[in-house]
Scaffold this motif. Structure first.
Motif, mmCIF file in Angstrom:
data_model
loop_
_atom_site.group_PDB
_atom_site.id
_atom_site.type_symbol
_atom_site.label_atom_id
_atom_site.label_comp_id
_atom_site.label_asym_id
_atom_site.label_seq_id
_atom_site.Cartn_x
_atom_site.Cartn_y
_atom_site.Cartn_z
ATOM 1 N N GLU A 7 0.840 -1.206 0.000
ATOM 2 C CA GLU A 7 0.000 0.000 0.000
ATOM 3 C C GLU A 7 0.873 1.253 0.000
ATOM 4 O O GLU A 7 0.584 2.224 -0.683
ATOM 5 C CB GLU A 7 -0.926 0.023 1.233
ATOM 6 C CG GLU A 7 -2.128 -0.897 1.154
ATOM 7 C CD GLU A 7 -1.755 -2.345 1.376
ATOM 8 O OE1 GLU A 7 -0.967 -2.624 2.319
ATOM 9 O OE2 GLU A 7 -2.200 -3.207 0.577
ATOM 10 N N ASN A 8 1.932 1.198 0.825
ATOM 11 C CA ASN A 8 2.865 2.327 0.851
ATOM 12 C C ASN A 8 3.440 2.566 -0.539
ATOM 13 O O ASN A 8 3.509 3.703 -1.014
ATOM 14 C CB ASN A 8 4.029 2.066 1.813
ATOM 15 C CG ASN A 8 3.573 2.047 3.266
ATOM 16 O OD1 ASN A 8 3.951 1.189 4.042
ATOM 17 N ND2 ASN A 8 2.737 3.013 3.611
ATOM 18 N N SER A 58 0.840 4.089 -2.898
ATOM 19 C CA SER A 58 0.621 5.505 -2.587
ATOM 20 C C SER A 58 1.834 6.324 -3.024
ATOM 21 O O SER A 58 1.709 7.421 -3.583
ATOM 22 C CB SER A 58 0.353 5.643 -1.090
ATOM 23 O OG SER A 58 0.923 6.818 -0.591
ATOM 24 N N THR A 99 1.827 7.041 -6.727
ATOM 25 C CA THR A 99 0.917 8.142 -7.077
ATOM 26 C C THR A 99 1.564 9.490 -6.777
ATOM 27 O O THR A 99 1.541 10.408 -7.606
ATOM 28 C CB THR A 99 -0.397 8.009 -6.276
ATOM 29 O OG1 THR A 99 -0.801 6.653 -6.290
ATOM 30 C CG2 THR A 99 -1.480 8.889 -6.847
ATOM 31 N N GLN A 116 4.110 10.682 3.800
ATOM 32 C CA GLN A 116 4.014 10.654 2.326
ATOM 33 C C GLN A 116 5.400 10.502 1.713
ATOM 34 O O GLN A 116 5.579 9.778 0.731
ATOM 35 C CB GLN A 116 3.348 11.933 1.814
ATOM 36 C CG GLN A 116 1.833 11.901 1.935
ATOM 37 C CD GLN A 116 1.198 13.208 1.482
ATOM 38 O OE1 GLN A 116 1.657 14.295 1.858
ATOM 39 N NE2 GLN A 116 0.170 13.105 0.659
ATOM 40 N N ASP A 127 6.430 7.039 1.873
ATOM 41 C CA ASP A 127 5.768 6.264 0.815
ATOM 42 C C ASP A 127 6.546 6.368 -0.497
ATOM 43 O O ASP A 127 6.730 5.390 -1.222
ATOM 44 C CB ASP A 127 4.335 6.764 0.594
ATOM 45 C CG ASP A 127 3.404 6.340 1.723
ATOM 46 O OD1 ASP A 127 3.849 5.533 2.575
ATOM 47 O OD2 ASP A 127 2.249 6.818 1.755
#
Lengths: 345, 456, 311
Positions: C43-44, C47, C50, C113, C116
């Motif tokens: 998931e990290n 994200s 993105t 973030q 990530d």
């Protein structure tokens, strides 16, 4: 209306009347902003009160009857055309938008141009903002210069418009209303910054909109009023975005007036990867960098970096400032872009 | 027209002869039908071109974001310019008291009406949204020169129509009894438009007073119409337009173009309508001199307009002037300045070049030059904005008119010609009563004794 | 001559080493050793991808494809050794701080973030094995929560803050903590004064920005933040205080101007325009009236039977 106030009324009926009055007053203030509709209700129904029983909301429908609607059923629609026009012409109170462009950081990535063209439905050669290759003299270095509309405080374009289609708002934005424009192009002739463009032919996604129009007619025909209303909100002209664009009218940079209303920075400013753009409110003496989101004092930024404006001798007083291309971060591919005679052609 | 007339007492024989001569070409002859048929055909073809433009947008023209005003606007300026001659001849020369303009005055007014009426349409042709013309009246901003232009063109057109119509009233009264072969509707039209004119001194008094008022009013209006038109350009800060003398520069240029147009029409009427007796060599000689005078004044403004910026060579001015003097537009620039102004002017200073045929040829040169002069004023300036033109297709940088644009421009000319043709075939082209009066005064002084009209 | 030679070589070395130093991006040791508090999950990575595509791709290109923009200095491909050689903490520091053409993402992306994004970049580094911070030690705290009080000292014209740790049984001053003060603006937060550390009483004082525009009463929303996220977590406290310059805003379209709407047109032009139109058209209507007079005179003659000779 508070509980105390409610006590003053002897009957429920009176209370209803009073809330109705109250509501009408509110309507007057917000100028008849049509905001909501539920799945069961026709669009254009207006909220009366956000309070009410838990999970329910009181609203007034098109027949002016007070009704309650489950909150889960509420859908917020875009404001309708009249409201968009009204608030678009009025502008944001107490704001004075200002843009600062740091020429030292521009490397002609043209992300600003792309973001702008995509938001405003423009073709690759139709510009609200363009990055120009500039060179002031043969012995000075060339540099890149993003050039949006300068949103002048003494706008020559607006002075010559015969029908008030282009106008200045209280927050400084020079906007264009393409429902009003007659296409005389006097404003293009008057603008010393070549900031305006004209729709010589049907705009880029004209066909898409034509299709939506047909769809809308179809939905109305079949009585699917809700879907129709939703679609209508999508195809209604938004003066702050100038979309849909229209053949035979002017278009230009709007400082992304639609985004500013939401507290977001303009499309171009947010899209820049190199920290070229700052945007903010002169009344707050602050601008925020679109890339790093760092907020700085406008006055200090301009003072420390010798900020200037384009063609100041014309007295147009732009709301766009430039920071000189000193210590540029990126090299220009050519040594000079001027022809032998030393003039841009 | 002399304002002193309040009794109309012409020599009857002379009046009969003059009326016969002048009324002869009135009516729809075969050649008129042919000519109108031809004009209608051209109009329809060109109208089709305009239809394409309406359908597809102004993309069918050569105009783009940088040169966003092209041939249409140049043509608009030309139309306004030509229409001004009505004011020059009727008002300026008339009020001064020149008698020789009497047979020409109506021709000048026809030109004024024909071109002023179409000028408004020329600007509509240039609009991106002609369906929104009414916005100008609904949402007009008094600060915009376009609003002033719309206002003053309407006013000038109305005054020109009145200046054409008022001196026509006595002629219609004279003509209605003499139109033996005319169709009934024409006689009826004369009956209505002659407003029960019976040559009474009371009517003459009113007519003379009205004419005098109109002649005074038309001077500021005409100055206004072309000065305001020049402000469409001078109100911007663009090199080549940013000039304080644009008003008088346009005005004097207008007199040149209008005078040339009148000379051409005079020549046409003289030959086709057999009016040699009324439009004499002397008239052409005088019009030639007038053309020389207007051309000289215009040349003076030209020198100012181009020499002053050329002395300074400011950044964008230099680019603009270079394009005109030696660059992209040099041929057109020198052709209009030399062939359309200076050479005809010098030639017309000599009497042999003021003979009807030669003068008309020179007037044609001047008129064509005048049209291209407007082109030279509008387009090159737009090609040189303050900031460089980059990132656009080649067509955006240099303007070249398209076939459709030419056709639509032609359409406006056809419309003007139609108005002029109809006016000159429906109504007498030369003022009968004024000519008769003139002739009577010249002939014998006792003319006034033979008839004595009851005075009110 | 020989000396000159040596001097030249030495000089060249000096220049080279300066240049080398320039391209060498030093990260403070304590920052370089920072580690992510949690193991990178898919998931990290997702994200991070993105975020990378929104913020980084325009210069660095797609990792592994070497399609970065050829700038000087080169931004480089994040899949390359130049990047994989970096410790996690070094990458974190460089992304957050920025240098030269590389913008700072401190205000744009939160620390998690950025982690990530690092998680995403690390998927291109073959030999990478993640090390996770053993335990998140809120070193500055001993089990309580941070509480901040902001007050305006009008006499001294300072904004005083008291930073304490609140525990059920006691309230303890936090001393020696770096704090930063911001003013809320429309699009972001503008830093006021420098970073300052709290004293032994947990107090810190900032000079009030008297020239910074506030509302009509001079009120400004202030935000105090603790700099050391590692030690305290993300802690911020806001307060509206009358520290700024009282500002009355003016609409830009108040005055009459040539560019205004008709309602805001300069009076002289309104008078000139309407005066001109009125004058010209009243004369024109007068002429129409005169034409009627001509007609009436003729009609009267007709009715009264005044016979005129035919002309």
């Amino acid at each position: 209306m508070s509980e105390d106030q409610k006590k003053k009324f002897t009957s429920d009926e009176e209370y209803q009347k009073a809330t109705r009055r109250d509501f009408m007053k509110k309507l007057g203030i917000i100028g008849g902003a049509a905001v909501a509709g539920s799945a069961a209700l026709v669009a254009g129904m207006k909220f009366e009160d956000k309070k009410g029983k838990d999970g329910y909301i009181r609203a007034v429908n098109d027949d002016n009857e007070l009704i309650t609607v489950p909150k889960s059923e509420i859908k917020y629609l875009k404001p309708d055309f009249t409201e968009l026009q009204r608030r678009g012409r009025e502008g944001l109170k107490g704001r004075k938008w200002v843009m600062v462009i740091n020429l030292a950081k521009c490397r002609n990535a043209r992300k600003c141009v792309e973001a702008c063209q995509s938001a405003h439905h423009l073709r690759p050669y139709e510009y609200h903002i363009n990055t120009l290759k500039m060179q002031d003299g043969k012995e000075t270095a060339p540099y890149y210069m993003p050039k949006p509309c300068q949103h002048c405080d003494n706008p020559p374009c607006t002075a010559v418009c015969p029908v008030n289609a282009t106008f200045k708002r209280q927050d400084g934005i020079v906007l264009i209303d393409n429902e009003r424009c007659i296409g005389c192009r006097f404003c293009i002739a008057a603008c010393p910054y070549s900031a305006r463009m004209f729709h010589w032919e049907q705009p880029k996604n004209h066909e898409e909109y034509m299709h939506h129009e047909e769809e809308y007619e179809e939905l109305m025909h079949h009585g699917k009023i809700n879907e129709a209303a939703e679609l209508k909100a999508k195809i209604d002209y938004d003066i702050e975005l100038n979309v849909p664009q229209k053949k035979g009218t002017i278009s230009k940079c709007l400082f992304s007036a639609d985004r500013l209303r939401e507290g977001k920075m303009p499309y171009c400013v947010s899209a820049c990867p190199n920290g070229v753009f700052y945007f903010g409110d002169e009344n707050e003496d602050a601008v925020t960098n679109g890339t790093t989101k760092e907020t700085v004092r406008l006055s200090k930024l301009l003072r420390d970096n010798a900020g200037y404006r384009l063609l100041p001798e014309l007295g147009t007083q732009p709301r766009v400032y430039y920071l000189p291309p000193k210590n540029r971060l990126f090299d220009f591919p050519e040594e000079s872009i001027l022809p032998e005679d030393g003039h841009h052609s | 027209m002399s304002a002193s007339v309040d009794h109309f007492s012409p020599d009857k024989n002379k009046l009969n002869k003059i009326a016969e001569d002048i009324l002869k070409p009135v009516g729809f002859s075969k050649s008129f039908m042919l000519w109108m048929g031809f004009l209608t055909m051209v109009f329809l073809i060109c109208g089709y071109a305009y239809g394409i433009q309406l359908e597809k947008g102004l993309i069918v023209t050569g105009m783009r974001d940088f040169v966003s005003w092209g041939m249409y606007i140049a043509n608009f300026v030309f139309f306004v310019a030509v229409s001004l001659v009505g004011m020059l001849i009727s008002a300026v020369l008339g009020l001064i008291g020149y008698k020789w303009i009497k047979p020409i005055a109506r021709i000048a007014e026809i030109v004024a009406v024909g071109f002023a009426m179409v000028a408004g349409l020329v600007i509509v042709v240039d609009m991106g949204r002609p369906d929104r013309v009414h916005h100008v009246f609904l949402y007009g901003r008094v600060q915009s020169p376009i609003l002033w232009d719309v206002t003053v063109i309407t006013t000038y057109m109305t005054i020109s129509i009145l200046l054409y119509f008022l001196p026509l009233i006595p002629d219609l009264a004279i003509a209605k009894g003499r139109m033996n072969n005319a169709p009934k509707w024409l006689v009826n039209l004369y009956e209505i438009l002659s407003l029960k004119w019976n040559h009474s001194s009371k009517q003459f008094k009113i007519l003379m007073k009205s004419m005098r008022i109109l002649l005074i009013l038309v001077v500021p209006t005409a100055f206004g119409i072309h000065t305001v038109t020049s402000w469409l350009f001078a109100a911007t800060s663009r090199s080549g337009w940013d000039s304080t003398i644009f008003g008088p520069y346009f005005l004097t240029g207008a007199f040149v173009a209008g005078t040339a147009a009148v000379v051409i029409l005079m020549f046409f009427y003289r030959n086709s309508f057999k009016l040699e007796k009324y439009l004499t060599d002397d008239h052409f000689d005088k019009m030639g001199k007038l053309l020389v005078l207007t051309a000289l004044v215009y040349l003076y403004f030209n020198i100012n307009e181009y020499l002053v910026p050329a002395l300074k060579m400011k950044r964008v001015d230099a680019l603009h002037l270079h394009a005109l003097f030696a660059g992209h537009h040099a041929f057109l620039f020198w052709a209009t300045q030399l062939g359309g102004l200076i050479i005809p002017m010098i030639l017309m200073m000599f009497k042999p070049f003021r003979k009807p045929g030669v003068l008309t040829f020179l007037a044609v040169c001047v008129l064509i030059g005048a049209w291209f002069k407007r082109y030279i004023i509008v387009i090159p300036t737009m090609e040189h904005p303050n900031l460089p033109i980059q990132g656009v297709p080649e067509a955006f940088m240099v303007y070249s008119p398209t076939v459709i644009e030419v056709a639509v421009t032609l359409m406006t000319f056809v419309m003007s010609l139609m108005i002029i043709t109809i006016l000159s075939k429906v109504f007498p082209i030369i003022p009968i009563w004024e000519m008769a009066e003139e002739a009577s005064h010249e002939g014998d002084a006792e003319a006034s004794k033979t008839e004595s009209l009851p005075a009110e | 001559m020989k000396n000159a030679y040596i001097l030249a070589i030495l000089f060249a070395f000096a220049v080279l080493s300066v240049q080398a130093q320039k391209s060498n991006w030093e990260v403070p040791a304590d920052k370089a050793e920072r580690l992510s508090p949690a193991t990178f999950t898919p998931e990290n990575v997702k994200s991070g991808e993105t975020i990378y595509n929104a913020n980084c791709v325009s210069c660095h290109g797609n990792p592994g494809q070497k399609n970065f923009v050829p700038l000087n200095p080169e931004p480089g491909d994040p899949a390359d050794a130049k990047f994989s050689m970096n410790l996690d903490g070094e990458l974190l520091y460089k992304i957050q701080e920025g240098r030269g053409a590389m913008p700072s993402f401190k205000a744009t992306l939160s620390t998690s973030q950025v982690w990530d994004v690092i998680a995403f970049i690390r998927t291109f580094h073959k030999d990478y094995a993640q090390e996770v911070a053993a335990e998140v030690i809120r070193s500055g705290l001993s089990g309580g929560k941070v509480a901040i009080q902001l007050v305006y000292n009008e006499a001294k014209h300072t904004i005083d803050a008291l930073v304490t740790e609140v525990k059920p049984e006691e309230v303890k001053a936090i001393s020696g903590a770096d704090v930063k003060l911001f003013a809320k603006r429309y699009f972001g937060e503008a830093a006021i004064d420098e970073v300052k550390a709290t004293n032994n009483d947990g107090k810190v004082s900032f000079s009030a920005p008297s020239d910074l525009p506030g509302d009509t009463a001079g009120n400004i929303e202030l935000i105090l933040k603790l700099v050391d996220e590692e030690a305290f977590g993300e802690v911020a406290q806001s307060a509206v205080l009358p520290v700024g310059k009282p500002t009355i805003t003016h609409s830009l379209i108040e005055k009459r101007a040539m560019w205004g709407t008709v309602q805001k047109a300069p009076l002289w032009i309104l008078f000139m325009y309407s005066g001109g139109v009125l004058a010209a058209w009243s004369v024109i209507f007068f002429i129409f009236f005169q034409l009627r007079q001509i007609y009436m005179a003729g009609k009267k003659d007709e009715e009264t039977g005044v016979v005129r000779e035919e002309i």
